[in-house]
Design a protein around this motif. Structure first.
Motif, PDB file in Angstrom:
ATOM      1  N   THR A   1       0.848  -1.185   0.000  1.00  0.00           N
ATOM      2  CA  THR A   1       0.000   0.000   0.000  1.00  0.00           C
ATOM      3  C   THR A   1       0.889   1.242   0.000  1.00  0.00           C
TER       4      THR A   1
ATOM      5  N   ASP B   1      -2.926   2.263  -3.984  1.00  0.00           N
ATOM      6  CA  ASP B   1      -3.775   3.015  -3.072  1.00  0.00           C
ATOM      7  C   ASP B   1      -5.002   2.136  -2.834  1.00  0.00           C
ATOM      8  N   TRP B   2      -4.898   1.299  -1.786  1.00  0.00           N
ATOM      9  CA  TRP B   2      -5.906   0.271  -1.552  1.00  0.00           C
ATOM     10  C   TRP B   2      -6.088   0.043  -0.063  1.00  0.00           C
ATOM     11  N   ASP B   3      -7.331  -0.075   0.362  1.00  0.00           N
ATOM     12  CA  ASP B   3      -7.637  -0.348   1.767  1.00  0.00           C
ATOM     13  C   ASP B   3      -7.290  -1.807   2.059  1.00  0.00           C
TER      14      ASP B   3
ATOM     15  N   ASP C   1      -8.128  -3.702   4.331  1.00  0.00           N
ATOM     16  CA  ASP C   1      -9.248  -4.485   4.867  1.00  0.00           C
ATOM     17  C   ASP C   1     -10.224  -4.907   3.778  1.00  0.00           C
TER      18      ASP C   1
END
Length: 170
Positions: A113, A165-167, A169
């Motif tokens: 991330t 750019d990634w969550d 969860d």
């Protein structure tokens, strides 16, 4: 993908028979599909055994590609090739342009991330119609849209990483 020598790329597979004179249907991963016809030689195989072959003739047929390989003269011989993968050495592929990557070059890269959290390693990619998707295997499998400039922020082949750019969860 089967065990290929390092830096080989699977471009497709023999997917069916076409006629009675040794022609086969090819499922091509190239874009455009008939682009597979420009590579020579092909290496056909699977598992541990790979053999070079040459395309004697080939053309588009409907939405697919059909070929006749040297030495394959009838339907029975063609049937022996069913399911075989088609590979070429990576060196046969044209140089990718700036900001362009072959899927094979992205497989195996670490995905992190923007906060440097490790998500996993790119296992494979697939098309959805809207965009390509990275299949990332880590502590679990994640499907991350391949959207450069939006989700995919940076690809660094020399360090073996993709920054997204990634969550984590999600």
């Amino acid at each position: 993908m089967a065990n290929l020598p390092e830096r080989w790329v699977v471009l497709g597979r023999i997917s069916g028979l076409y006629g009675v004179q040794g022609w086969v249907r090819v499922f091509s991963h190239t874009d455009p599909r008939q682009g597979i016809l420009s590579y020579d030689p092909w290496f056909l195989g699977g598992a541990e055994q790979w053999k070079p072959c040459h395309v004697a003739e080939g053309r588009t047929q409907g939405k697919g590609v059909v070929v006749r390989l040297d030495g394959v003269v009838d339907r029975e011989a063609a049937a022996q090739l069913m399911g075989r993968e088609i590979a070429v050495p990576r060196s046969q592929l044209p140089q990718a342009g700036p900001g362009e990557y072959y899927w094979t070059d992205l497989q195996g890269l670490e995905v992190r991330t923007t906060n440097d959290l490790f998500l996993g390693v790119v296992d494979r990619l697939f098309e959805t119609g809207a965009n390509d998707v990275l299949v990332v295997r880590g502590e679990r499998e994640r499907l991350i849209p391949y959207l450069p400039g939006q989700v995919v922020q940076r690809i660094d082949l020399s360090s073996g990483t993709i920054t997204v750019d990634w969550d984590p969860d999600f």
